[in-house]
Design an enzyme around this catalytic site. Sequence first.
Site, PDB file in Angstrom:
ATOM      1  N   GLY A  22       5.451 -57.777   1.510  1.00 18.08           N
ATOM      2  CA  GLY A  22       4.390 -57.499   0.796  1.00 18.08           C
ATOM      3  C   GLY A  22       2.926 -57.433   1.206  1.00 18.08           C
TER       4      GLY A  22
ATOM      5  N   ASN B 205       1.413 -55.021   2.542  1.00 21.91           N
ATOM      6  CA  ASN B 205       0.835 -53.775   1.842  1.00 21.91           C
ATOM      7  C   ASN B 205       0.288 -53.878   0.496  1.00 21.91           C
ATOM      8  OD1 ASN B 205       0.492 -51.276   4.148  1.00 21.91           O
ATOM      9  ND2 ASN B 205       2.565 -52.259   4.702  1.00 21.91           N
TER      10      ASN B 205
ATOM     11  N   MET C 126      12.394 -50.649   0.504  1.00 18.90           N
ATOM     12  CA  MET C 126      13.343 -50.191   1.352  1.00 18.90           C
ATOM     13  C   MET C 126      14.740 -49.718   1.078  1.00 18.90           C
ATOM     14  SD  MET C 126      11.403 -50.825   3.877  1.00 18.90           S
ATOM     15  CE  MET C 126      12.439 -50.569   5.461  1.00 18.90           C
ATOM     16  N   ARG C 127      14.550 -48.923  -0.144  1.00 23.24           N
ATOM     17  CA  ARG C 127      15.688 -48.281  -0.914  1.00 23.24           C
ATOM     18  C   ARG C 127      15.241 -46.835  -0.891  1.00 23.24           C
ATOM     19  NH1 ARG C 127      19.762 -51.325  -1.002  1.00 23.24           N
ATOM     20  NH2 ARG C 127      20.740 -49.908  -2.290  1.00 23.24           N
TER      21      ARG C 127
ATOM     22  N   ASN D  22       4.202 -42.993  -0.300  1.00 21.66           N
ATOM     23  CA  ASN D  22       5.066 -43.878   0.632  1.00 21.66           C
ATOM     24  C   ASN D  22       4.257 -44.291   2.021  1.00 21.66           C
ATOM     25  OD1 ASN D  22       7.480 -45.301   1.511  1.00 21.66           O
ATOM     26  ND2 ASN D  22       7.766 -43.766   2.961  1.00 21.66           N
TER      27      ASN D  22
ATOM     28  N   HIS E  15       4.726 -45.345   5.762  1.00 16.71           N
ATOM     29  CA  HIS E  15       5.923 -45.458   6.838  1.00 16.71           C
ATOM     30  C   HIS E  15       5.128 -45.624   8.029  1.00 16.71           C
ATOM     31  CE1 HIS E  15       9.740 -44.524   8.372  1.00 16.71           C
ATOM     32  NE2 HIS E  15       9.224 -43.895   9.385  1.00 16.71           N
TER      33      HIS E  15
HETATM   34  C1  GAR Z   1       5.801 -51.595   6.364  1.00 19.69           C
HETATM   35  O1  GAR Z   1       5.685 -51.417   7.915  1.00 19.69           O
HETATM   36  C2  GAR Z   1       6.192 -50.263   5.833  1.00 19.69           C
HETATM   37  O2  GAR Z   1       5.659 -49.165   6.535  1.00 19.69           O
HETATM   38  C3  GAR Z   1       7.770 -50.242   6.173  1.00 19.69           C
HETATM   39  O3  GAR Z   1       7.794 -51.517   5.743  1.00 19.69           O
HETATM   40  C4  GAR Z   1       6.821 -52.419   6.009  1.00 19.69           C
HETATM   41  C5  GAR Z   1       6.583 -53.402   4.871  1.00 19.69           C
HETATM   42  O4  GAR Z   1       5.860 -54.215   5.459  1.00 19.69           O
HETATM   43  N1  GAR Z   1       8.260 -49.245   5.453  1.00 19.69           N
HETATM   44  C6  GAR Z   1       9.286 -48.587   5.770  1.00 19.69           C
HETATM   45  O5  GAR Z   1       9.787 -48.725   6.958  1.00 19.69           O
HETATM   46  C7  GAR Z   1       9.696 -47.561   4.672  1.00 19.69           C
HETATM   47  N2  GAR Z   1      10.454 -46.493   5.462  1.00 19.69           N
HETATM   48  P1  GAR Z   1       5.182 -55.249   4.063  1.00 19.69           P
HETATM   49  O6  GAR Z   1       6.089 -55.714   3.278  1.00 19.69           O
HETATM   50  O7  GAR Z   1       4.326 -56.206   4.775  1.00 19.69           O
HETATM   51  O8  GAR Z   1       3.993 -54.241   3.396  1.00 19.69           O
END
Ligand code: GAR
Length: 226
Positions: free
Chosen positions: A46, A48, A123-124, A140, A142
């Site tokens: 979390g 982000n 992540m779904r 989103n 990425h």
């Molecule tokens: C982030 O790096 C985001 O870009 C990635 O998950 C991480 C979540 O970090 N998302 C993906 O890979 C989606 N395809 P966080 O929970 O610390 O925000």
Amino acid sequence: MPALSNTSHRKPMVGQDLDALVTPAQGDWPRYTTPLRLGVMASGSGSNFEALFAATQQHLDATIEVLVVNNPGCGAQLRAERLGVDCIVHDHRQYTNREDLDSALVSTFEAAQVEGVVMAGWMRIVTPVLIGAYQGRLINIHPSLLPSFRGLDAVGQALKAGVRLTGCTAHIVTAEVDTGPVIAQAAVPVMDNDDHQSLSERIHRQEHRILPWAVALKGRDWKAQG
Ligand code: GAR
């Protein structure tokens, strides 16, 4: 032969200079008639989500009306409790298919009357049920410079490929995974001694900058559409 331009005054990009590798470059943060109402989705730590929340306390003219998590007790949920943000758990294991989960998400976001939704580490795979309900309003983040390294473990993919430059992308979600229109990107160098964790951390720092900025940019469009 013309002389090469004198570039001796240009230092290699180190430290803070790396922050410059954001496009579109960050300018003035827009203000809206009323603060943008956001829904956020997260599955993991979390960071982000928290960066987005922090931005709403500063230059992002928005409020996070609700956070949805699919993993009970995940870091994002704990952060929401600490920050005083409403958090709803929709555990994907309780739903028979992706569409049913997405229907529950749409109900939550409609009840919260959000104007846009941010997948901040969700992540779904999402379905047309959610994408259609928030067409052009679902963002989103990425951890790669799309269109490179779509899908799972983009950081691992970048390390395996041996690229010297990777980064992160904030984009609009469309039916095909990690292909929608790019809103903002930041480039991140891969250092010789990087491992998965060190590169992830460097990418995260840039994600925390471009995600709020991407929301601010799209928020202008959403407000104009009414
Ligand atoms: C982030 O790096 C985001 O870009 C990635 O998950 C991480 C979540 O970090 N998302 C993906 O890979 C989606 N395809 P966080 O929970 O610390 O925000």
